[in-house]
Design an enzyme around this catalytic site. Structure first.
Site, PDB file in Angstrom:
ATOM      1  N   LEU A  49       0.850  -1.194   0.000  1.00  0.00           N
ATOM      2  CA  LEU A  49       0.000   0.000   0.000  1.00  0.00           C
ATOM      3  C   LEU A  49       0.887   1.246   0.000  1.00  0.00           C
ATOM      4  O   LEU A  49       0.707   2.147  -0.822  1.00  0.00           O
ATOM      5  CB  LEU A  49      -0.905  -0.023   1.254  1.00  0.00           C
ATOM      6  CG  LEU A  49      -1.790   1.197   1.487  1.00  0.00           C
ATOM      7  CD1 LEU A  49      -2.823   1.351   0.381  1.00  0.00           C
ATOM      8  CD2 LEU A  49      -2.505   1.087   2.844  1.00  0.00           C
TER       9      LEU A  49
ATOM     10  N   GLN B 282      16.539  -0.871  31.545  1.00  0.00           N
ATOM     11  CA  GLN B 282      16.930  -0.211  32.807  1.00  0.00           C
ATOM     12  C   GLN B 282      17.224  -1.252  33.890  1.00  0.00           C
ATOM     13  O   GLN B 282      18.176  -1.125  34.646  1.00  0.00           O
ATOM     14  CB  GLN B 282      15.796   0.738  33.251  1.00  0.00           C
ATOM     15  CG  GLN B 282      16.229   1.749  34.287  1.00  0.00           C
ATOM     16  CD  GLN B 282      17.256   2.741  33.730  1.00  0.00           C
ATOM     17  OE1 GLN B 282      17.362   2.932  32.531  1.00  0.00           O
ATOM     18  NE2 GLN B 282      18.023   3.337  34.621  1.00  0.00           N
TER      19      GLN B 282
ATOM     20  N   GLU C 296       1.416  -0.266   9.847  1.00  0.00           N
ATOM     21  CA  GLU C 296      -0.057  -0.485   9.820  1.00  0.00           C
ATOM     22  C   GLU C 296      -0.763   0.663  10.536  1.00  0.00           C
ATOM     23  O   GLU C 296      -1.764   0.466  11.231  1.00  0.00           O
ATOM     24  CB  GLU C 296      -0.411  -1.877  10.360  1.00  0.00           C
ATOM     25  CG  GLU C 296       0.207  -2.958   9.470  1.00  0.00           C
ATOM     26  CD  GLU C 296      -0.469  -4.305   9.508  1.00  0.00           C
ATOM     27  OE1 GLU C 296      -1.642  -4.378   9.918  1.00  0.00           O
ATOM     28  OE2 GLU C 296       0.183  -5.282   9.084  1.00  0.00           O
TER      29      GLU C 296
HETATM   30  C1  LIG Z   1       9.666  -2.044   8.950  1.00  0.00           C
HETATM   31  C2  LIG Z   1       8.481  -1.531   8.193  1.00  0.00           C
HETATM   32  C3  LIG Z   1       7.675  -2.423   7.499  1.00  0.00           C
HETATM   33  C4  LIG Z   1       6.591  -1.955   6.757  1.00  0.00           C
HETATM   34  N1  LIG Z   1       5.834  -2.854   6.030  1.00  0.00           N
HETATM   35  C5  LIG Z   1       4.868  -2.375   5.189  1.00  0.00           C
HETATM   36  C6  LIG Z   1       4.179  -3.268   4.318  1.00  0.00           C
HETATM   37  O1  LIG Z   1       4.412  -4.482   4.306  1.00  0.00           O
HETATM   38  N2  LIG Z   1       3.271  -2.733   3.441  1.00  0.00           N
HETATM   39  C7  LIG Z   1       2.994  -1.399   3.408  1.00  0.00           C
HETATM   40  O2  LIG Z   1       2.151  -0.988   2.603  1.00  0.00           O
HETATM   41  N3  LIG Z   1       3.619  -0.525   4.240  1.00  0.00           N
HETATM   42  C8  LIG Z   1       4.554  -0.985   5.134  1.00  0.00           C
HETATM   43  N4  LIG Z   1       5.227  -0.108   5.967  1.00  0.00           N
HETATM   44  C9  LIG Z   1       4.929   1.322   5.878  1.00  0.00           C
HETATM   45  C10 LIG Z   1       4.220   1.888   7.089  1.00  0.00           C
HETATM   46  O3  LIG Z   1       2.889   1.466   7.114  1.00  0.00           O
HETATM   47  C11 LIG Z   1       4.382   3.409   7.087  1.00  0.00           C
HETATM   48  O4  LIG Z   1       5.742   3.672   7.409  1.00  0.00           O
HETATM   49  C12 LIG Z   1       3.455   4.108   8.045  1.00  0.00           C
HETATM   50  O5  LIG Z   1       2.128   4.016   7.630  1.00  0.00           O
HETATM   51  C13 LIG Z   1       3.820   5.592   8.233  1.00  0.00           C
HETATM   52  O6  LIG Z   1       3.995   6.233   7.001  1.00  0.00           O
HETATM   53  P1  LIG Z   1       5.322   7.112   6.741  1.00  0.00           P
HETATM   54  O7  LIG Z   1       6.486   6.284   7.141  1.00  0.00           O
HETATM   55  O8  LIG Z   1       5.259   7.588   5.349  1.00  0.00           O
HETATM   56  O9  LIG Z   1       5.222   8.314   7.751  1.00  0.00           O
HETATM   57  P2  LIG Z   1       4.394   9.664   7.537  1.00  0.00           P
HETATM   58  O10 LIG Z   1       3.015   9.365   7.097  1.00  0.00           O
HETATM   59  O11 LIG Z   1       5.204  10.585   6.676  1.00  0.00           O
HETATM   60  O12 LIG Z   1       4.331  10.242   9.019  1.00  0.00           O
HETATM   61  C14 LIG Z   1       5.404  10.962   9.624  1.00  0.00           C
HETATM   62  C15 LIG Z   1       4.924  11.428  10.995  1.00  0.00           C
HETATM   63  O13 LIG Z   1       3.808  12.331  10.836  1.00  0.00           O
HETATM   64  C16 LIG Z   1       2.711  11.845  11.586  1.00  0.00           C
HETATM   65  N5  LIG Z   1       1.461  12.182  10.924  1.00  0.00           N
HETATM   66  C17 LIG Z   1       1.130  11.970   9.623  1.00  0.00           C
HETATM   67  N6  LIG Z   1      -0.115  12.383   9.388  1.00  0.00           N
HETATM   68  C18 LIG Z   1      -0.601  12.843  10.569  1.00  0.00           C
HETATM   69  C19 LIG Z   1      -1.851  13.408  10.986  1.00  0.00           C
HETATM   70  N7  LIG Z   1      -2.888  13.530  10.142  1.00  0.00           N
HETATM   71  N8  LIG Z   1      -1.987  13.800  12.280  1.00  0.00           N
HETATM   72  C20 LIG Z   1      -0.962  13.646  13.155  1.00  0.00           C
HETATM   73  N9  LIG Z   1       0.240  13.118  12.816  1.00  0.00           N
HETATM   74  C21 LIG Z   1       0.410  12.718  11.542  1.00  0.00           C
HETATM   75  C22 LIG Z   1       2.915  10.340  11.685  1.00  0.00           C
HETATM   76  O14 LIG Z   1       2.195   9.786  12.766  1.00  0.00           O
HETATM   77  C23 LIG Z   1       4.425  10.278  11.876  1.00  0.00           C
HETATM   78  O15 LIG Z   1       4.742  10.518  13.224  1.00  0.00           O
HETATM   79  C24 LIG Z   1       6.278  -0.572   6.751  1.00  0.00           C
HETATM   80  C25 LIG Z   1       7.092   0.320   7.486  1.00  0.00           C
HETATM   81  C26 LIG Z   1       8.168  -0.136   8.186  1.00  0.00           C
HETATM   82  C27 LIG Z   1       9.029   0.852   8.945  1.00  0.00           C
END
Ligand SMILES: Cc1cc2nc3c(=O)[nH]c(=O)nc-3n(C[C@H](O)[C@H](O)[C@H](O)COP(=O)(O)OP(=O)(O)OC[C@H]3O[C@@H](n4cnc5c(N)ncnc54)[C@H](O)[C@@H]3O)c2cc1C
Length: 391
Positions: free
Chosen positions: A128, A342, A369
């Protein structure tokens, strides 16, 4: 015992002990080494398959074990307590692509993809996220364009767990056109297999934790997929993905509870062995209080998780419950693993004991997720949608 709060049936206890024995035998001796070398061991897929653990919630008619959500999560917790990397493989496969196929797949799709997935012959992944769309997942850009009997996909998926070894990647891509964008209702879910020309495995992430779980980018360049590989309706893939994430988040919550339980178990054992000032450190009230709070939070997280699982098994809507269970369990895992370090003092900060791995593995449960912020948004939104309704 805290985990007896929700009584398990005889069958659930049997599956729990199978998972515990498996983790002890097949994962515990290797988990530190796999973490150190960021090594994914493909034989794990076959071994999980032999137990039926890659088709846990798939009905027997489609070659699965036909178990309920609670039983699946009890097993997943045991795996996560030993190796969180194996747990994420199991969680993504069982909660997302297989459940999407089961719910929205045609009989032909079930027989071509779901059955071999449930038998563990094809590993499932879920794509996704993209480099520029994470929390705002509906803004994804991968484009699917209809061309005769095929869809042609172009774009990049990011963070695909198990992406190096996946046999089926449930991929969300835009089915609307650049001239007529339909937002969340302009996205389809496609069953993508790695043999399709144009399927390119990109860079593998060098991660803080879950190092034995390969996380990769996938690039699709003019990837032609037969129209029979579209799941359900062309504009509803995002809705399917969101509905599946309600269950997926329970898997992440179980992973977090497993990690937290492992940190608690190791810390309480260490506190009984480590002596300072002439006595075991567990004799100090500061350590006892810390352990008490850790045990309480693990028990509360597990209770909420199992209540949410039971609600799903009863057919209830669990969006708010699953967000709560994931939020509480992941924040508990992060807090409990910090406390465990800790209690270990300097020995918690080095690789001699596994608590530093648990700490690194716990962090991602607050991110993937749906981040903790997104879970809070979901919980708050549901509060308002319930106002005036029957609770
Ligand atoms: C090890 C790992 C495995 C993963 N596996 C998968 C997978 O198999 N398939 C898949 O599709 N994805 C996967 N992901 C992706 C994961 O779901 C995303 O990293 C996650 O949804 C956050 O998106 P982002 O990293 O782009 O952060 P961003 O969306 O850029 O967020 C950055 C920060 O802003 C905050 N933020 C964003 N919008 C808001 C809001 N409206 N209000 C308040 N705060 C907000 C977030 O909470 C976060 O703290 C994986 C990620 C990791 C690290």
């Amino acid at each position: 015992m805290a985990w007896a709060l929700t009584p398990l049936t005889e069958e659930q206890r049997a599956i729990q002990s199978t998972a515990r024995e498996f983790a002890k035998r097949e994962l515990a001796p290797f988990a530190d080494e796999w973490d150190e070398n960021a090594h994914f061991e493909p034989a794990i897929i076959t071994k999980l398959a032999e137990l039926g653990f890659l088709g846990m919630m798939v009905p027997e008619q489609y070659d699965g074990l036909g178990l309920d959500t609670l039983t699946y999560l009890v097993a997943l917790e045991e795996i996560a307590a030993v190796d969180a990397s194996t747990a994420v493989l199991m969680s993504v496969h069982n909660s997302l692509p297989t459940q999407m196929l089961l719910r929205w797949g045609t009989e032909e799709q079930k027989s071509r993809f779901l059955k071999p997935m449930a038998r563990g012959e094809l590993l499932g992944a879920f794509a996704l996220s993209e480099p520029d769309s994470g929390s705002d997942a509906a803004s994804l850009r991968m484009q699917a364009t209809r061309d005769g009997d095929c869809w042609v996909l172009n774009g990049t998926k990011a963070w695909v767990s198990s992406g190096t070894h996946a046999g089926v990647v449930m991929t969300m891509a835009r089915t609307d056109t650049p001239e007529d964008r339909k937002g969340a209702r302009g996205i389809g879910a496609f069953i993508i297999t790695p043999d399709l020309p144009g399927y390119i495995v990109g860079k593998k992430e060098d991660k803080m934790g879950l190092r034995a779980s390969p996380t990769v980018q996938l690039h699709f360049e003019n990837l032609r997929v037969p129209k029979q590989n579209l799941l359900g309706e062309p504009g509803l893939g995002f809705i399917y993905a969101m509905q599946s994430l309600d269950a997926g988040r329970l898997g992440i919550a179980a992973q977090a509870v497993g990690i937290a339980q492992a940190a608690l178990s190791h810390a309480s054992k260490y506190a009984a062995e480590r002596r300072q000032f002439g006595k075991p450190i567990k004799e100090f009230q500061a350590i006892q209080f810390r352990l008490a709070d850790m045990a309480m939070k693990v028990a509360a997280s597990r209770a909420l998780l199992r209540a949410a699982a039971t609600a799903r098994d009863r057919g209830q809507q669990i969006r708010q419950f699953s967000a709560m269970a994931k939020l509480m369990a992941s924040e508990t895992a992060m807090w409990v693993t910090t406390q465990a370090i800790q209690i270990f003092g300097g020995y918690g900060y080095v690789k001699e004991y596994p608590v530093e791995r648990f700490f690194r593995d716990a962090k991602v449960t607050e991110i993937y997720e749906g981040t903790s912020e997104i879970q809070r948004i979901v919980i708050a939104r549901e509060l308002y949608s319930h106002l005036g309704g029957d609770r």
